[in-house]
Enzyme design. Structure first.
Site, short mmCIF file in Angstrom:
data_model
loop_
_atom_site.label_atom_id
_atom_site.label_comp_id
_atom_site.label_asym_id
_atom_site.label_seq_id
_atom_site.Cartn_x
_atom_site.Cartn_y
_atom_site.Cartn_z
N GLY A 1 0.84 -1.14 0.04
CA GLY A 1 -0.07 -0.11 -0.14
C GLY A 1 0.88 1.28 -0.02
O GLY A 1 2.02 1.15 -0.44
N HIS B 1 4.64 2.10 -8.10
CA HIS B 1 3.81 1.01 -7.95
C HIS B 1 2.80 0.84 -9.43
O HIS B 1 2.83 -0.07 -10.04
CB HIS B 1 2.86 1.11 -6.66
CG HIS B 1 3.40 0.81 -5.47
ND1 HIS B 1 3.61 1.96 -4.86
CD2 HIS B 1 4.06 -0.18 -4.94
CE1 HIS B 1 4.24 1.61 -3.55
NE2 HIS B 1 4.62 0.58 -3.65
N VAL C 1 11.13 4.85 -10.55
CA VAL C 1 10.66 5.90 -10.89
C VAL C 1 11.03 6.89 -9.83
O VAL C 1 11.37 6.62 -8.66
CB VAL C 1 9.05 5.82 -11.11
CG1 VAL C 1 8.39 7.06 -11.31
CG2 VAL C 1 8.56 4.82 -12.02
#
Ligand code: PAF
Length: 280
Positions: free
Chosen positions: A30, A36, A175
């Site tokens: 999460g 993600h 990223v």
């Protein structure tokens, strides 16, 4: 987007998705960010359906305070996964993953206990154990992991090879924000000053890569990292390792084969990690 909370629901949903073709998996804890979503995008490019999991895995946290502080943003996470085109999210409880009486663990005995594993005892055992359980529940064709968690990716590749787990493992490039900071769920816990300081890690890695590309030794590359991190008083270097990509053994001297540079540093009470692979 389907949300499944039990093993039987998840298995039924995956069986339905399989009618349409292959299934890619993105496991998460999460607190999702664009990193993600890049994993989901990579999985979507290769597979008819993507399954994601959200589970904050207690077994990979040594310090209960660290587990308690881990950001939990379930509603926002589900919205991001839906927008990213995920077909099903598996949201287990800790009791489901670790039922009373459970005792089986999975450990890559060497890789789990060197480098970052040496300073976080039990961490990679916790990761390998939960990822095995999630693979067994979802039974995907492939799974996608970020290259930022460089040693984690190596642990998972080793485990899958050693245990003949029929899941193909894909690493997805890190990223970064515009200033070079690698995206991480921990970044939200940085103070404004520490957030401004944190891109020093990427600058240091780039400088080490430049040193090696210019024919420098590992020791000279390490020196350049120390010098650059020392310019940022908010950063305390915690770990710096140069490893041979092939087996994570220490790299020294004049590199000839690809090496991985692994760095970790403390900013306030937040430990950040980053990495760069360099081919001399
Ligand atoms: O990288 C992570 O978020 C976690 O370590 C993982 C792979 C989901 C296992 O809990």
């Amino acid at each position: 987007m389907l949300i499944c909370k039990t093993v039987s629901e998840a298995r039924r949903a995956v069986a339905d998705l399989r009618q349409r073709g292959s299934v890619g998996l993105v496991t998460t804890m999460g607190a999702l960010h664009a990193g993600h979503i890049a994993l989901v995008a990579a999985a979507r490019a290769d597979h008819a359906s993507v399954v994601a999991t959200i589970f904050v895995n207690p077994a990979q946290f040594g310090d209960p305070a660290d587990l308690a502080k881990y950001p939990r943003t379930e509603d926002a996470d589900l919205a991001m996964l839906r927008d990213a085109g995920v077909a099903m999210v598996f949201l287990p409880t800790a009791d489901l993953i670790y039922p009373p009486g459970h005792e089986t663990i999975v450990e890559t005995t060497h890789l789990a206990n060197i480098l970052h594993g040496a300073v976080r005892p039990g961490h990679f055992r916790g990761v390998a154990t939960v990822v095995t359980k999630l693979f067994n529940i979802v039974q995907p064709d492939a799974a996608y992991f970020g290259e930022k968690d460089y040693q984690q990716l190596a642990v998972i590749r080793r485990m899958v090879a050693d245990l003949f787990i029929p899941v193909s493992i894909h690493g997805v490039p890190t990223v970064r924000d515009d200033d070079g900071l690698a995206l991480s769920s921990r970044n939200v816990r940085l103070t404004e000053g520490d957030r401004a300081a944190a891109p020093v890690l990427h600058r240091a890695l780039r400088s080490a890569a430049d040193t090696i590309h210019a024919g420098g030794t590992i020791e000279e590359a390490a020196q350049s990292i120390h010098e650059i991190v020392a310019t940022e008083p908010r950063a305390s270097l915690r770990g710096l390792d140069f490893v041979n990509v092939a087996d994570f053994s220490p790299a020294t001297g004049d590199p000839t084969d690809p090496i991985g540079i692994m760095i970790s540093a403390q900013f306030g009470d937040v430990l950040l990690i980053d990495q760069k692979e360099v081919t001399p």
